[in-house]
Design an enzyme around this catalytic site. Structure first.
Site, mmCIF file in Angstrom:
data_model
loop_
_atom_site.group_PDB
_atom_site.id
_atom_site.type_symbol
_atom_site.label_atom_id
_atom_site.label_comp_id
_atom_site.label_asym_id
_atom_site.label_seq_id
_atom_site.Cartn_x
_atom_site.Cartn_y
_atom_site.Cartn_z
ATOM 1 N N THR A 110 56.577 -71.031 93.574
ATOM 2 C CA THR A 110 57.228 -72.296 93.934
ATOM 3 C C THR A 110 58.720 -72.300 93.612
ATOM 4 O O THR A 110 59.391 -73.315 93.808
ATOM 5 C CB THR A 110 56.534 -73.488 93.240
ATOM 6 O OG1 THR A 110 56.275 -73.120 91.893
ATOM 7 C CG2 THR A 110 55.246 -73.863 93.926
ATOM 8 N N HIS A 332 31.091 -71.758 117.814
ATOM 9 C CA HIS A 332 31.155 -72.267 116.435
ATOM 10 C C HIS A 332 32.544 -72.889 116.183
ATOM 11 O O HIS A 332 32.655 -74.011 115.695
ATOM 12 C CB HIS A 332 30.903 -71.087 115.481
ATOM 13 C CG HIS A 332 30.958 -71.415 114.030
ATOM 14 N ND1 HIS A 332 29.845 -71.487 113.229
ATOM 15 C CD2 HIS A 332 32.020 -71.685 113.218
ATOM 16 C CE1 HIS A 332 30.214 -71.797 111.992
ATOM 17 N NE2 HIS A 332 31.537 -71.914 111.963
ATOM 18 N N GLU A 333 33.585 -72.149 116.555
ATOM 19 C CA GLU A 333 34.954 -72.653 116.316
ATOM 20 C C GLU A 333 35.229 -73.882 117.177
ATOM 21 O O GLU A 333 35.898 -74.816 116.732
ATOM 22 C CB GLU A 333 36.007 -71.562 116.595
ATOM 23 C CG GLU A 333 35.885 -70.319 115.717
ATOM 24 C CD GLU A 333 35.793 -70.613 114.235
ATOM 25 O OE1 GLU A 333 36.378 -71.618 113.789
ATOM 26 O OE2 GLU A 333 35.096 -69.853 113.526
ATOM 27 N N HIS A 336 33.929 -76.885 115.398
ATOM 28 C CA HIS A 336 34.869 -77.400 114.381
ATOM 29 C C HIS A 336 36.006 -78.176 115.069
ATOM 30 O O HIS A 336 36.388 -79.255 114.629
ATOM 31 C CB HIS A 336 35.543 -76.246 113.622
ATOM 32 C CG HIS A 336 34.659 -75.537 112.643
ATOM 33 N ND1 HIS A 336 33.970 -76.184 111.671
ATOM 34 C CD2 HIS A 336 34.392 -74.206 112.475
ATOM 35 C CE1 HIS A 336 33.301 -75.295 110.941
ATOM 36 N NE2 HIS A 336 33.542 -74.089 111.412
HETATM 37 P P1 ATP Z 1 55.644 -66.904 89.902
HETATM 38 O O1 ATP Z 1 55.065 -68.069 89.160
HETATM 39 O O2 ATP Z 1 54.612 -66.185 90.699
HETATM 40 O O3 ATP Z 1 56.495 -66.012 89.061
HETATM 41 P P2 ATP Z 1 57.920 -68.368 90.892
HETATM 42 O O4 ATP Z 1 57.558 -69.807 90.852
HETATM 43 O O5 ATP Z 1 58.773 -67.842 89.801
HETATM 44 O O6 ATP Z 1 56.615 -67.488 91.045
HETATM 45 P P3 ATP Z 1 59.933 -67.350 92.609
HETATM 46 O O7 ATP Z 1 59.797 -65.957 92.101
HETATM 47 O O8 ATP Z 1 61.086 -68.135 92.152
HETATM 48 O O9 ATP Z 1 58.591 -68.117 92.309
HETATM 49 O O10 ATP Z 1 59.916 -67.370 94.205
HETATM 50 C C1 ATP Z 1 59.557 -66.235 94.966
HETATM 51 C C2 ATP Z 1 60.308 -66.241 96.270
HETATM 52 O O11 ATP Z 1 59.864 -67.334 97.076
HETATM 53 C C3 ATP Z 1 61.805 -66.460 96.107
HETATM 54 O O12 ATP Z 1 62.479 -65.250 95.945
HETATM 55 C C4 ATP Z 1 62.184 -67.148 97.410
HETATM 56 O O13 ATP Z 1 62.369 -66.200 98.436
HETATM 57 C C5 ATP Z 1 60.941 -67.940 97.766
HETATM 58 N N1 ATP Z 1 61.030 -69.339 97.320
HETATM 59 C C6 ATP Z 1 60.182 -69.950 96.466
HETATM 60 N N2 ATP Z 1 60.496 -71.235 96.304
HETATM 61 C C7 ATP Z 1 61.583 -71.463 97.065
HETATM 62 C C8 ATP Z 1 62.396 -72.609 97.315
HETATM 63 N N3 ATP Z 1 62.124 -73.792 96.741
HETATM 64 N N4 ATP Z 1 63.447 -72.470 98.163
HETATM 65 C C9 ATP Z 1 63.722 -71.292 98.741
HETATM 66 N N5 ATP Z 1 62.981 -70.174 98.544
HETATM 67 C C10 ATP Z 1 61.924 -70.245 97.725
#
Ligand code: ATP
Length: 509
Positions: A110, A332-333, A336
């Site tokens: 995230t 089936h699909e 749904h």
């Molecule tokens: P984990 O918990 O698995 O370590 P994390 O929360 O630290 O994950 P990141 O490593 O910061 O996640 O994100 C991985 C990639 O996802 C980033 O390098 C980016 O490319 C993309 N990404 C994630 N969140 C965003 C966001 N809010 N905006 C833009 N890109 C994002």
């Protein structure tokens, strides 16, 4: 001097042995093996385990907050906290103790790491990053030594770059800072204690000033000592992005990509409910790969559609199925899809017969709005959609197949949610308060009622099967709009003929 004499003497002795006719090959091979082992032991194993690098060498971070899509509240909270780091004089003036730790919590992908990097950039701090799992060692004391090294490295880096502040980022902090149970001694008790000691040592007056930022998906697993005031006392939730945030993230990651005019980023954002930022980034990347493979100059809507399916369901498989199987899966699909469209108009985004991951076919639904709260009606609708596939098989083939196993699992999970949320006829109960038999009866009552309603819907819309089947078998994919047109067209068809049409088709198959 001694070394040189030995090095000079070796070739002389070898030459002499060769001269008197001794086979020197085994000596040379043994010498090579011994020198290799010597090198390995001194350079690798000989190095103290604590000296192994724990941190990931991160060059100066360039991530800016405006490159992180969504997460507005988290970014605001983080910036507010970082202002304490920047305005150290005000802290002294007001007698505010320094902020030592920030905990970012939320599902994987995230953007927690991105946030930490942006924080370092925003405050012009040195940035060192490590993962909790890198501190867990079999050897007592090694993890603790690594914690000390981490703090030392952060300070050295800041001094070297003439920076006043350093941010230490530890991902997966739960691995190193999990709850301590009982009094049993564990190596990572020491590691955790060392981390707490280092954090306690952070003061406003030290130079460079250090801020710990940690990330976890499981804040509930953390030891209380880590969360008490004065340590990680600020928790910032970095959650899955909502519709608006998904759009922003998609826009960030498509900025450098050639998009065709038919790409509607808002529609992609709608179709990717529950996707994390990392998954959204992957969608844009996979779409670009599909376009590249087809040597298409631009990335089209179709490429995005394939990319969403790939990220959601996995890679397309080459599983060859018989024509009867394919037809059963198609019906089936369609079952749904019909129920989905009837109970939630406009909800079908795609009906696909392409096997992906474990699925032989699937219906992708796109909710009109993100939903975080479900009424009884919402849950019942979702159960009916899940049952639609099995009911379609029953009606068309006189029986079900193993293809409904996952659907039933989903339906049962939702039935349990109904009961657990106090929405069933049992009233407000906890599942373990109710006897097994009563629980079973209530589950069956809910399921049977919803099965009847699903049958009624499919009976009403029965002509759709015959109308859409051949198209789906031929094209493999029906998009939501195509399916909706067929749904309307099929209703205009005389029902009787259509059932006969299907029966004839099935008999000929
Ligand atoms: P984990 O918990 O698995 O370590 P994390 O929360 O630290 O994950 P990141 O490593 O910061 O996640 O994100 C991985 C990639 O996802 C980033 O390098 C980016 O490319 C993309 N990404 C994630 N969140 C965003 C966001 N809010 N905006 C833009 N890109 C994002």
């Amino acid at each position: 001097m001694g070394k040189e004499i030995v090095i000079g003497a070796v070739p002389v002795v070898v030459a002499f042995l060769v001269f008197i006719g001794v086979n020197v090959a085994p000596f040379i091979i043994a010498a090579l093996i011994l020198s290799f082992l010597f090198f390995f032991v001194t350079k690798q194993g000989g190095m103290s385990m604590a000296q192994k690098r724990t941190t990931v060498d991160v060059p100066k971070t360039t991530v800016k907050f405006n490159e992180i899509g969504g997460q507005e509240r988290a970014k605001k909270e983080l910036k507010e906290a970082l202002d304490f780091l920047i305005h150290k004089d005000s802290l002294k003036e007001y007698g505010i103790r320094p902020l030592k730790g920030l905990l970012l919590t939320g599902p994987p992908g995230t953007g927690k790491t991105l946030m930490a990097k942006a924080a370092a950039n925003y405050t012009n701090s040195a940035f060192v990053a490590a993962s909790g799992s890198q501190f867990v060692e079999m050897y007592v004391g090694v993890g603790a030594q690594r914690v000390r090294d981490l703090f030392k490295e952060a300070k050295q880096k800041a001094e070297k770059n003439n920076q006043d502040t350093a941010i230490i980022f530890i991902d997966e902090i739960d691995v190193l800072g999990g709850k301590r149970e009982g009094s049993q001694h564990r190596e990572y008790d020491q590691t955790l204690n060392q981390l707490l000691t280092e954090m306690d040592g952070i003061t406003t007056s030290e130079h460079p000033r250090v801020l710990m930022v940690a990330a976890t998906n499981r804040a509930d697993m953390l030891d209380d000592a880590l969360l008490r005031p004065g340590r990680f006392d600020r928790q910032i939730v970095v959650d899955l992005p909502d519709m608006k945030a998904r759009k922003q993230i998609l826009e960030i990651h498509t900025k450098n990509k050639p998009l065709a005019a038919d790409v509607d980023i808002e529609a992609v954002a709608r179709d990717t409910f529950n996707f994390s930022g990392a998954q959204l980034e992957s969608v844009t990347n996979e779409a670009a790969i599909y376009a590249f493979r087809e040597e298409s100059k631009e990335i089209t809507n179709r490429h995005f559609s394939h990319a969403i399916d790939k990220v959601m369901m996995g890679e397309q498989t080459d599983r060859e199925s018989t024509s009867e199987e394919r037809e059963r899966v198609a019906n089936h699909e369609l079952g749904h899809a019909i129920v989905s469209e009837v109970v939630r108009p406009d909800s079908v985004s795609q009906v696909s017969l392409r096997p992906r991951g474990q699925a032989l076919g699937y219906v992708r639904q796109s909710p009109q709005q993100d939903r975080y709260l479900y009424t009884l009606e919402n849950l019942e609708q979702q159960i009916m959609i899940a049952l639609g596939g099995a009911v379609a098989e029953e009606m068309l083939y006189g029986g079900r197949s193993t293809g409904s196993r996952n659907d039933f699992e989903q339906a049962l999970r939702l039935v349990n949610t109904i009961i657990d949320s106090g929405l069933s006829q049992l009233g407000i109960v906890k599942m373990d308060m109710v006897g097994k038999e009563a629980l079973h009866e209530e589950r069956q009552r809910i399921l049977n009622e919803l099965l009847d309603q699903t049958r009624a819907i499919l009976r009403t819309y029965f002509p759709v099967f015959g109308h859409a089947l051949n198209h789906l078998l031929r094209e493999e994919v029906l998009n939501g709009d195509e399916f909706r047109v067929m749904l309307v067209e099929a209703q205009a068809l005389p029902k009787k003929n259509n059932i006969e049409e299907i029966e004839t088709h099935l008999m000929n198959a």
